[in-house]
Design an enzyme around this catalytic site. Structure first.
Site, PDB file in Angstrom:
ATOM      1  N   GLU A 184       0.833  -1.212   0.000  1.00  0.00           N
ATOM      2  CA  GLU A 184       0.000   0.000   0.000  1.00  0.00           C
ATOM      3  C   GLU A 184       0.866   1.260   0.000  1.00  0.00           C
ATOM      4  O   GLU A 184       0.481   2.282  -0.582  1.00  0.00           O
ATOM      5  CB  GLU A 184      -0.932   0.004   1.218  1.00  0.00           C
ATOM      6  N   SER A 221      18.473  -7.804  -9.735  1.00  0.00           N
ATOM      7  CA  SER A 221      17.254  -7.978 -10.524  1.00  0.00           C
ATOM      8  C   SER A 221      17.344  -9.007 -11.649  1.00  0.00           C
ATOM      9  O   SER A 221      16.387  -9.746 -11.873  1.00  0.00           O
ATOM     10  CB  SER A 221      16.813  -6.632 -11.107  1.00  0.00           C
ATOM     11  N   HIS A 259       2.608 -10.230  -9.484  1.00  0.00           N
ATOM     12  CA  HIS A 259       4.060 -10.452  -9.582  1.00  0.00           C
ATOM     13  C   HIS A 259       4.813  -9.336  -8.861  1.00  0.00           C
ATOM     14  O   HIS A 259       5.765  -9.590  -8.122  1.00  0.00           O
ATOM     15  CB  HIS A 259       4.498 -10.500 -11.044  1.00  0.00           C
ATOM     16  N   SER A 260       4.391  -8.119  -9.065  1.00  0.00           N
ATOM     17  CA  SER A 260       4.970  -6.963  -8.396  1.00  0.00           C
ATOM     18  C   SER A 260       3.955  -5.834  -8.489  1.00  0.00           C
ATOM     19  O   SER A 260       2.850  -6.014  -9.003  1.00  0.00           O
ATOM     20  CB  SER A 260       6.295  -6.549  -9.056  1.00  0.00           C
TER      21      SER A 260
END
Length: 425
Positions: free
Chosen positions: A100, A186, A316-317
């Site tokens: 959030e 990443s 996923h993200s």
């Protein structure tokens, strides 16, 4: 030279007690090829994937938190299992709040771990804290188990001056030398070959008692780096657990579009690696299997492919909207009866080790601590901007020193255009 090689081959076969025949008509001849060890047949045979049995999924707990086979009960203490549950709840609570936070524009990016908490915490509990971890980007539960604090999590996501990574990484790209957790990067699967190299280095130490575990998703297993890691781990006989979190989706690509074989554990035979597959929503199955895997790789100096089957409940993200590629009904099932937190909660309740009041109180306290830390972390200064030039080389080379000097001169001349007050001196 060909004749000499054939003579050497024949001598070698006789030394091994094997028969060798030059007759092309003989069906009893036995030849050992250097590239494979297999019998001869007189009729061509195709080997079909459908003819092989899939690797079974090891499970200890059912949906109701009952032990299916008492011989598989890990017999963990009340305090140990309660820590497992609290760590999973902490991770789940932190995920919701930080997700959030990103939606509110307070941090730039976030990835949740919902549905996979047991595969993190269960494996971390089955390892030694001295074992070296090369993670992907969805293993925050391993850090929770090892003692990474809420402040360390939040500071990293905000990239402030107390971030262990000095603001150089995206949010959720954690790292901790203290906890033997190599900083996440990443690019997919790069950590797998790095982990194999580290395991090889450990193997060469006298009386080594540490293994390496590298985590990756089933999507990352499609990368060339993963295949290279499997092959090097096998041929170099490295004590590494190649831990695949098969959560069903590689970003928006379902697993049945990622591969057609028997998952990731099924690749073990082709590489000459032992494999095990577990229910990744069952923390006891993950714990038991991790201990077996760790014992195996250390005793034999060999790798193992460990596949934890689960379902990624979250997107996923924060860059993804999973409602576009999967039905809401599936999420409902995996977020309730198949939830790893629910299963362990049922087990604790059955044992009389937990109740709703305890859980509600713990969640409230955890939420308060996380929200309080967010208020502190977002007020902290950013790292000194000069940090962008450090930590790449042990000694900064002349070229980089020149760039730093150029940047310092530029900032001094145009300081009114930069929010220098937000950065640590």
């Amino acid at each position: 030279m060909s004749f000499i090689r054939n003579v050497k081959l024949v001598r070698g076969l006789y030394a091994k007690g094997l028969q060798y025949s030059t007759s092309v008509h003989s069906t009893a001849e036995t030849t050992v090829f250097p590239g494979a060890n297999a019998p001869f047949v007189v009729k061509p045979e195709l080997t079909h994937p459908s003819n092989t049995q899939p690797i079974p999924i090891y499970r200890v707990l059912d949906r109701n938190g009952q032990i299916l086979d008492k011989t598989q009960d890990p017999n963990l203490s009340k305090e140990f299992v309660q820590k497992m549950f609290r760590d999973m709840v902490l991770l789940n609570t932190m995920d919701k709040i930080l997700y959030e936070s990103q939606r509110q524009g307070r941090i730039s990016f976030y990835m949740t771990n919902s549905g996979e908490e047991a595969s993190h915490v269960g494996s971390a509990a089955g390892l030694s804290n001295n074992d070296l971890v090369y993670a992907q980007y969805r293993e925050a539960g391993v850090l929770v188990w090892r003692g990474f604090t809420i402040s360390e999590f939040v500071d990293q996501c905000y990239g402030n001056s107390d971030d262990l990574g000095k603001g150089k990484q995206m949010p959720v790209h954690y790292g901790s030398k203290r906890l033997n957790f190599v900083t996440i990067s990443s690019p997919l699967a790069t950590q797998t070959s790095q982990a194999v190299g580290a395991a090889y280095a450990l193997k060469r130490r006298p009386n080594n008692d540490r293994c390496v575990v590298t985590y990756f998703g089933e999507g990352a297993a499609s990368e060339g780096d993963a295949h290279a890691a499997f092959n090097f781990a096998a041929t170099l006989s490295c004590p590494v657990i190649l831990y695949c979190r098969n959560n069903g989706f590689a970003i928006s690509t379902p697993s049945d579009e990622q591969y057609k074989g028997d998952g990731i554990a099924g690749r073990g035979t082709g590489y000459g690696i032992s494999s095990i597959r577990v229910d990744g929503t069952d923390i006891f199955a993950v714990y038991n299997a991790t201990k077996i895997a760790r014992d195996y790789v250390l005793k034999n100096n060999k790798p193992i492919i460990f596949e934890a089957m689960a379902y990624r409940i979250g997107h996923h993200s924060t860059s993804d909207d999973s409602t576009a590629y999967r039905p809401a009904e599936d999420l409902e099932v995996w977020n309730t009866v198949e939830s790893p937190i629910t299963k362990l909660k049922n087990y604790l309740t059955n044992r009389g080790w937990w109740n709703e009041d305890e859980e509600n109180d713990y969640v409230k306290r955890t939420r308060k601590e996380i929200l309080s830390q967010i208020s502190l972390s977002e007020k902290k200064l950013k790292p000194n901007w000069r940090e962008m030039f450090t930590d790449v080389y042990h000694e900064m080379p002349l070229g980089l020193k020149g760039q730093l000097a150029e940047m310092e001169d530029h900032v001094a001349k145009h300081k009114e255009h930069y929010p220098l007050a937000n950065f640590k001196n």
